[in-house]
Motif scaffolding. Sequence first.
Motif, mmCIF file in Angstrom:
data_model
loop_
_atom_site.group_PDB
_atom_site.id
_atom_site.type_symbol
_atom_site.label_atom_id
_atom_site.label_comp_id
_atom_site.label_asym_id
_atom_site.label_seq_id
_atom_site.Cartn_x
_atom_site.Cartn_y
_atom_site.Cartn_z
ATOM 1 N N GLY A 243 0.833 -1.181 0.000
ATOM 2 C CA GLY A 243 0.000 0.000 0.000
ATOM 3 C C GLY A 243 0.876 1.242 0.000
ATOM 4 O O GLY A 243 1.934 1.267 0.621
ATOM 5 N N GLU A 244 0.419 2.269 -0.698
ATOM 6 C CA GLU A 244 1.176 3.518 -0.746
ATOM 7 C C GLU A 244 0.191 4.664 -0.817
ATOM 8 O O GLU A 244 -0.726 4.650 -1.632
ATOM 9 C CB GLU A 244 2.068 3.511 -1.984
ATOM 10 C CG GLU A 244 3.064 4.647 -2.019
ATOM 11 C CD GLU A 244 3.802 4.706 -3.352
ATOM 12 O OE1 GLU A 244 4.996 4.428 -3.355
ATOM 13 O OE2 GLU A 244 3.174 5.024 -4.370
ATOM 14 N N TRP A 245 0.331 5.637 0.076
ATOM 15 C CA TRP A 245 -0.587 6.772 0.084
ATOM 16 C C TRP A 245 0.206 8.069 -0.024
ATOM 17 O O TRP A 245 1.139 8.297 0.749
ATOM 18 C CB TRP A 245 -1.413 6.753 1.375
ATOM 19 C CG TRP A 245 -2.260 5.538 1.486
ATOM 20 C CD1 TRP A 245 -3.537 5.381 1.051
ATOM 21 C CD2 TRP A 245 -1.875 4.267 2.065
ATOM 22 N NE1 TRP A 245 -3.975 4.102 1.315
ATOM 23 C CE2 TRP A 245 -2.991 3.393 1.929
ATOM 24 C CE3 TRP A 245 -0.717 3.779 2.666
ATOM 25 C CZ2 TRP A 245 -2.963 2.078 2.384
ATOM 26 C CZ3 TRP A 245 -0.686 2.465 3.111
ATOM 27 C CH2 TRP A 245 -1.806 1.638 2.971
ATOM 28 N N GLU A 246 -0.182 8.896 -0.967
ATOM 29 C CA GLU A 246 0.587 10.110 -1.206
ATOM 30 C C GLU A 246 -0.298 11.348 -1.151
ATOM 31 O O GLU A 246 -1.476 11.293 -1.504
ATOM 32 C CB GLU A 246 1.239 10.043 -2.588
ATOM 33 C CG GLU A 246 2.216 8.884 -2.700
ATOM 34 C CD GLU A 246 3.081 8.954 -3.940
ATOM 35 O OE1 GLU A 246 2.515 9.255 -5.008
ATOM 36 O OE2 GLU A 246 4.297 8.717 -3.829
ATOM 37 N N CYS A 247 0.278 12.453 -0.703
ATOM 38 C CA CYS A 247 -0.407 13.725 -0.820
ATOM 39 C C CYS A 247 0.620 14.848 -0.840
ATOM 40 O O CYS A 247 1.716 14.708 -0.313
ATOM 41 C CB CYS A 247 -1.419 13.923 0.319
ATOM 42 S SG CYS A 247 -0.681 13.996 1.937
ATOM 43 N N ALA A 248 0.261 15.942 -1.472
ATOM 44 C CA ALA A 248 1.178 17.073 -1.550
ATOM 45 C C ALA A 248 1.200 17.795 -0.204
ATOM 46 O O ALA A 248 0.175 17.899 0.472
ATOM 47 C CB ALA A 248 0.708 18.023 -2.652
ATOM 48 N N VAL A 249 2.363 18.272 0.207
ATOM 49 C CA VAL A 249 2.488 19.076 1.425
ATOM 50 C C VAL A 249 3.275 20.344 1.082
ATOM 51 O O VAL A 249 3.854 20.449 0.003
ATOM 52 C CB VAL A 249 3.156 18.296 2.586
ATOM 53 C CG1 VAL A 249 2.204 17.264 3.150
ATOM 54 C CG2 VAL A 249 4.443 17.611 2.129
ATOM 55 N N ASP A 250 3.298 21.291 2.033
ATOM 56 C CA ASP A 250 3.898 22.592 1.733
ATOM 57 C C ASP A 250 5.406 22.627 1.941
ATOM 58 O O ASP A 250 6.121 23.368 1.295
ATOM 59 C CB ASP A 250 3.280 23.682 2.633
ATOM 60 C CG ASP A 250 1.792 23.812 2.366
ATOM 61 O OD1 ASP A 250 1.390 23.509 1.233
ATOM 62 O OD2 ASP A 250 1.059 24.191 3.292
ATOM 63 N N ASP A 251 5.856 21.868 2.939
ATOM 64 C CA ASP A 251 7.282 21.916 3.251
ATOM 65 C C ASP A 251 7.704 20.576 3.862
ATOM 66 O O ASP A 251 7.027 19.579 3.677
ATOM 67 C CB ASP A 251 7.578 23.085 4.198
ATOM 68 C CG ASP A 251 6.669 23.049 5.426
ATOM 69 O OD1 ASP A 251 6.255 21.941 5.818
ATOM 70 O OD2 ASP A 251 6.373 24.114 5.984
ATOM 71 N N TRP A 252 8.800 20.602 4.621
ATOM 72 C CA TRP A 252 9.336 19.350 5.181
ATOM 73 C C TRP A 252 8.485 18.756 6.300
ATOM 74 O O TRP A 252 8.702 17.626 6.713
ATOM 75 C CB TRP A 252 10.751 19.594 5.719
ATOM 76 C CG TRP A 252 11.806 19.688 4.662
ATOM 77 C CD1 TRP A 252 12.598 20.765 4.390
ATOM 78 C CD2 TRP A 252 12.198 18.660 3.745
ATOM 79 N NE1 TRP A 252 13.454 20.467 3.363
ATOM 80 C CE2 TRP A 252 13.235 19.190 2.948
ATOM 81 C CE3 TRP A 252 11.776 17.345 3.517
ATOM 82 C CZ2 TRP A 252 13.859 18.449 1.940
ATOM 83 C CZ3 TRP A 252 12.398 16.610 2.516
ATOM 84 C CH2 TRP A 252 13.421 17.159 1.740
ATOM 85 N N THR A 253 7.533 19.515 6.833
ATOM 86 C CA THR A 253 6.773 19.022 7.976
ATOM 87 C C THR A 253 5.758 17.964 7.553
ATOM 88 O O THR A 253 4.900 18.236 6.713
ATOM 89 C CB THR A 253 6.009 20.182 8.656
ATOM 90 O OG1 THR A 253 6.856 21.314 8.687
ATOM 91 C CG2 THR A 253 5.553 19.801 10.041
#
Lengths: 210, 550
Positions: free
Chosen positions: B98-108
């Motif tokens: 399983g692999e779940w991805e989402c865009a984030v703003d920075d390293w946090t």
Amino acid sequence: MTVSILVTNTKGGCGKTTIATNLAAAFANAGFATGLADVDRQKSSLGWLASRPATAAPVTGLDWRKATSKLPAGLQRLVIDAPAGVRIAHVEDLLKSADLVIVPVLASIFDERSTARFLAKLERIKPIAKGKKNLLVVANRQRTRQRSAQRLREALSELGIAPVAELGDRAVYTELAEGGLGLFDIAPGRAAAGRADWLPLLRAIEVASG
Amino acid sequence: MRAPTSDREIELKLLVDPAQLGGIADRLRDSPTAFSRQAARWLESRYFDTPDRRFARRGVALRVRRTAGLGAEADDAPSFLQTIKAGSDSHGAHTERGEWECAVDDWTPRLDLVTDKEALEKLGLVLQEELELVVASEIERNVVLVEQPVPGEPAAIIEVAFDSGRLIARPTGEGAADRVLPIAEIELELKAGPTRGLYLLLGQLRQWGRLAIGTEDKAERGFRLAAGTWPSATKASKVTLEPAMRTGEALGAILDNCLGQWLRNVRVAADGRDIEGVHQLRIAIRRSRSALSIFAAALDTAERKSWNKRLKSVITATGPARQRDVFATQLLPTIAASAPADAAPALGALAAGLEAEQSAAYEEVRRFLASDEHADLLLDWASWVALEGWQEGASETARDVLARPVVEVARELLHKRHKRVKKLGKDFAALTDAERHQVRLALKKLRYGVEFLGGLFPKKAAKRYAKAAAALQDELGLLNDQAEATALLDELAARAPAKPAAGRLRLERGIGFVLGWQAEALTHRRDAATAAWQTFIAQAPFWHATGDSA
């Protein structure tokens, strides 16, 4: 699969509902489909739910005062709030629907004695005796710098028990509970000290149920 | 085999000599199957965990990756992607997870963006403030998209990533220096189409450079690097077959299971600190060879014999290490516990002599596992298993067997193995050592056969039978350990220096003591084996039993 946690102590007023509601709020805020089952005739947990704002992370209430009920489909975490004065046979029965048990204890002499008896009985219940289900003891409303706190640690240690966490005596719990909220419903920065108290308990739950 | 869905990642990871990476990439880019190439990207990744390493323990990884252009495009706005990867399902050489991805703003990392129920279960309850950076990586990635033709099926779309860079782990503790590990690998990720495509492409890539199957992903390697811990052995996972499966499919599932056990224990065996690594590696090979032998009727004889021989090279290379492990950790402590105090110096000399040999034996294990011979064997075998090489050139009889429902064939196979053990073990108490050894070998195949196929039949009866077979095998195994120990002691005595005389004498006394102890124990061992035989032979074959197999 649902992970269920039973919060119990035959002694009243040791903070079962505080722990049960805050735990449910922690799961709900982490995104889990969470339920809170109330077995207590006083309905304190259900009462908390009734005043819970619609904007807060959802927790599904289950009225288990008369009998346990089927779990809603897709429920991931369930917290069961058992009543004071509960008989051990009833605990045994509730344990069938639970993966682990949390027993809150307080630092008062009377509480220690009745708790010792209760813990001894709990430890004889088969799934606990065999180590299949974990028993986690939490020192609740601890005033860490007072002598009573140390006395509780010693009393538990004589029973061969190390509390997994010590939750401080904080006014914030009462304030939040009135609005149907818990520690994990508010901004982390506002509850930093309280969250730090809870961390060892949450970790112990994760290790025991993962 | 499963085609990838949006939440699943199917991937084959290959290790490569850094000097060859660019050359292989160029060849692939120029090949007619390549339909798209992307500009090189610069990937920086950070892997997070809780201080008590719950993610690592659950086999899940939480990563934030920053992707940017390289060279002239370096100024493009970088993007951040958060990925949660579940532990891999037990499969052959490739991973499915399983692999779940989402865009984030920075390293946090943003736990609040994780809403998928399965992803939540993988992570468990985690507070944001618990997360800490454990390991980071910096990689230059070149990607080529390939449309791999698959005979008889739609083409597979594969994203081939050529990665070179390094892992940087931050050990816990103040002031500890970073640990760095170079990375040079090729990842084949299936974007669409059949999994077979990965292995067909692999065959192509192998013609352009030396490759080896990567058995650990970057996060796993990094976490171990940071913690300074060593890998520990894993046993075989359970083989699950459906009665309606065709025999060919079942064979594939069984060999895949054995291959998984093999791959998971390579690095453990090479490391050597967990001695179960070599043991489990050997079991994986033995199970594979037993499967070939049990399913002989479905396989081409010459091909089967050739595999058998190649697989045996693993057994040969690891034999001395295992023999000494068994002696040092099982036999010797048992003997020492019941030995009189004055035997201690002699047994101590023996243990010291063994220890010196043990490091040489493990040197050989490491040499073999790092050799081209082993890398090629694994690649050839993994490809043969994944591509169901047995279908090709199968005789008509073999094809018939492969096409029949496995439950029918299982009945015949188990019956045959059972009969053979029964025949060899007739008059068990009167057998010679050599004859008993033959029983052991036949029983081993039967037992693995039961492990592979037992699940197709009523549970209780199969379990009882398997238990009795295992108990007998354990007893026969102990007898065999004794025989092996005697041979080992002979070797040790032959190699030990004659001087100093006092040391030599102590060692010989130690050997004499063990031999004497064994002779004493032998009668008892034989009786125990006979008793286990009686129990085993009283078992009703479970594969005849009718009833629900659920």
